[in-house]
Design an enzyme around this catalytic site. Structure first.
Site, PDB file in Angstrom:
ATOM      1  N   LYS A 186       0.828  -1.216   0.000  1.00  0.00           N
ATOM      2  CA  LYS A 186       0.000   0.000   0.000  1.00  0.00           C
ATOM      3  C   LYS A 186       0.864   1.269   0.000  1.00  0.00           C
ATOM      4  O   LYS A 186       2.076   1.189   0.159  1.00  0.00           O
ATOM      5  CB  LYS A 186      -0.954  -0.035   1.200  1.00  0.00           C
ATOM      6  CG  LYS A 186      -1.900  -1.257   1.176  1.00  0.00           C
ATOM      7  CD  LYS A 186      -2.953  -1.195   0.080  1.00  0.00           C
ATOM      8  CE  LYS A 186      -3.581  -2.532  -0.269  1.00  0.00           C
ATOM      9  NZ  LYS A 186      -4.459  -3.131   0.705  1.00  0.00           N
TER      10      LYS A 186
HETATM   11  C1  LIG Z   1      -5.481  -4.219   1.111  1.00  0.00           C
HETATM   12  C2  LIG Z   1      -6.943  -4.026   1.082  1.00  0.00           C
HETATM   13  C3  LIG Z   1      -7.759  -4.230   2.210  1.00  0.00           C
HETATM   14  C4  LIG Z   1      -7.280  -4.934   3.459  1.00  0.00           C
HETATM   15  O1  LIG Z   1      -6.195  -4.447   4.066  1.00  0.00           O
HETATM   16  P1  LIG Z   1      -5.265  -5.387   4.985  1.00  0.00           P
HETATM   17  O2  LIG Z   1      -4.422  -4.365   5.677  1.00  0.00           O
HETATM   18  O3  LIG Z   1      -4.499  -6.280   4.087  1.00  0.00           O
HETATM   19  O4  LIG Z   1      -6.142  -6.115   5.934  1.00  0.00           O
HETATM   20  C5  LIG Z   1      -9.082  -3.885   2.142  1.00  0.00           C
HETATM   21  N1  LIG Z   1      -9.619  -3.397   1.008  1.00  0.00           N
HETATM   22  C6  LIG Z   1      -8.885  -3.235  -0.109  1.00  0.00           C
HETATM   23  C7  LIG Z   1      -9.544  -2.684  -1.338  1.00  0.00           C
HETATM   24  C8  LIG Z   1      -7.536  -3.558  -0.123  1.00  0.00           C
HETATM   25  O5  LIG Z   1      -6.823  -3.442  -1.246  1.00  0.00           O
END
Ligand SMILES: *Cc1c(COP(=O)(O)O)cnc(C)c1O
Length: 385
Positions: A186
């Site tokens: 991210k």
């Molecule tokens: C990465 C992601 C999540 C979840 O995040 P985590 O930190 O991996 O639990 C939720 N929604 C979307 C669209 C994502 O890409």
């Protein structure tokens, strides 16, 4: 790519010396659990988002879960969300016992189609859960207007959209809740981690308690308070907090967030300029009313390109370039298809995107040579290499 000259891994984070020093400082400080650095990261994040408070958690999935839970959404309730997202979005709704109502997306923005939200509202609907896919804000005016007219909550999945804005409003602060992920791929990473924003501080206090064993709210400052106080559980909670080793990364990732955004924006624009005319449908330039977070460069491999999407990925991998698929449509997952009774053809737009979409590397860690190498590899695969 410094780590490995042969392979360019998809979604590599850029970790600087400041992050490394802060982690080391935390390790030496005697306090590695949830404490002062987590508090500082929450305060910095709230300030960045013009929000009055923020709650740091162990994942973006936990942020979604505690938003739904604090809103009192559970068995018998329906939550309307998008057919094109990571399964975590859907799973968080299932985890609180509610029913996800999946609606199709817009072909160009790939975000939830507001016209289809309106048609899916029933007397059981409690919330709308839009996802700002790839970092492009959803049509929030339309979504907020549907929510207001049916008295629904809005929970923004802003996992891709930390830097995004919609008409000068920060993404994640427009709805009742904003949920962020700090997973390694991210825009900001704490290894694993997440953050929850809430418009109503009472919602955030409840989410805090529920994410920390169900302790009473006056235990919130138990780590920092100078006077002794017992903390008591008033209900059975979960254990989903962030801790200081993660926050040590987050504090410095946040400080370099805008700089990294500039780098990704520049790579994104270069891909868009240099990959046109070979049968790929490239993402549209964002309208001037929004600020795109440039989390992904997701393009569609059409028949004109000459090879299928999956062949494209294999070809890129053979050239040492990692790719991602964002995402398979929810109806393409056997569990969700079965549990939610989805049928192939229910979501024609999302299913078409699901079959064609591919994301090429867009990390701030990429330098000009890396980007040139990705572009050359795409052209090579196009020529049949
Ligand atoms: C990465 C992601 C999540 C979840 O995040 P985590 O930190 O991996 O639990 C939720 N929604 C979307 C669209 C994502 O890409």
């Amino acid at each position: 790519m410094a780590a490995d000259d042969k392979n360019l891994v998809f979604g590599q984070p850029l970790i600087g010396e400041a992050e490394i020093r802060e982690v080391e400082d935390t390790l030496r400080s005697g306090w590695i659990g949830c404490g002062p650095k987590t508090k500082r990261f929450e305060a910095d994040f709230a300030a960045y988002k013009d929000s009055n408070c923020a709650l740091a958690l162990n994942s973006g999935t936990s942020a979604l879960f505690h938003a739904l839970d604090a809103a009192g959404i559970g068995a018998g309730d329906e939550v309307i969300t998008t057919a094109l997202t990571f399964v975590a979005t859907i799973n968080s709704i299932i985890h609180v016992g509610a029913t996800p109502i999946i609606v199709d997306v817009d072909d160009e923005t790939q975000n939830i189609d507001p016209a289809k939200i309106e048609a899916a509202v029933t007397e059981r609907t409690k919330a709308i859960l839009p996802v700002h896919l790839a970092g492009l804000p959803c049509d929030m005016d339309a979504i907020m207007s549907i929510a207001n007219s049916h008295n629904l909550l809005v929970i923004e999945d802003a996992a891709h959209a930390i830097e995004a804005e919609y008409k000068d409003k920060k993404i994640g602060t427009i709805g009742d809740f904003g949920c962020f992920s700090f997973y390694p791929t991210k825009n900001l990473t704490t290894g694993e981690g997440g953050m929850l924003l809430a418009k109503d501080p009472a919602h955030l206090a409840l989410a805090w308690s529920r994410s920390a064993h169900g302790l009473s709210a006056d235990a919130y400052n138990r780590y920092t308070s100078s006077t002794f106080a017992h903390y008591r559980a008033t209900e059975v909670g979960y254990k989903n907090n962030m801790y200081d080793l993660q926050a040590a990364l987050g504090i410095h990732q946040l400080a370099r967030l805008e700089e990294n955004w500039q780098v990704r924006k520049s790579h994104w624009m270069q891909y868009r300029n240099e990959l046109s005319g070979i049968g790929l449908t490239l993402p549209a330039l964002p309208p001037s009313s929004v600020r795109h977070a440039y989390h992904l460069f997701a393009m569609r491999v059409t028949a004109e390109f000459g090879v299928s999407r999956d062949e494209f990925i294999k070809g890129m991998n053979a050239n040492g370039i990692g790719c991602g698929v964002h995402f398979l449509s929810i109806a393409d997952h056997p569990y969700h298809e079965d549990r939610l009774g989805l049928k192939s053809g229910d979501y024609p737009v999302a299913e078409k995107i699901s079959a064609e979409t591919v994301s090429i590397p867009l990390s701030a860690k990429l330098n000009a040579q890396d980007v040139a190498r990705v572009i050359e590899a795409v052209r090579h695969v196009h020529r049949g290499g």
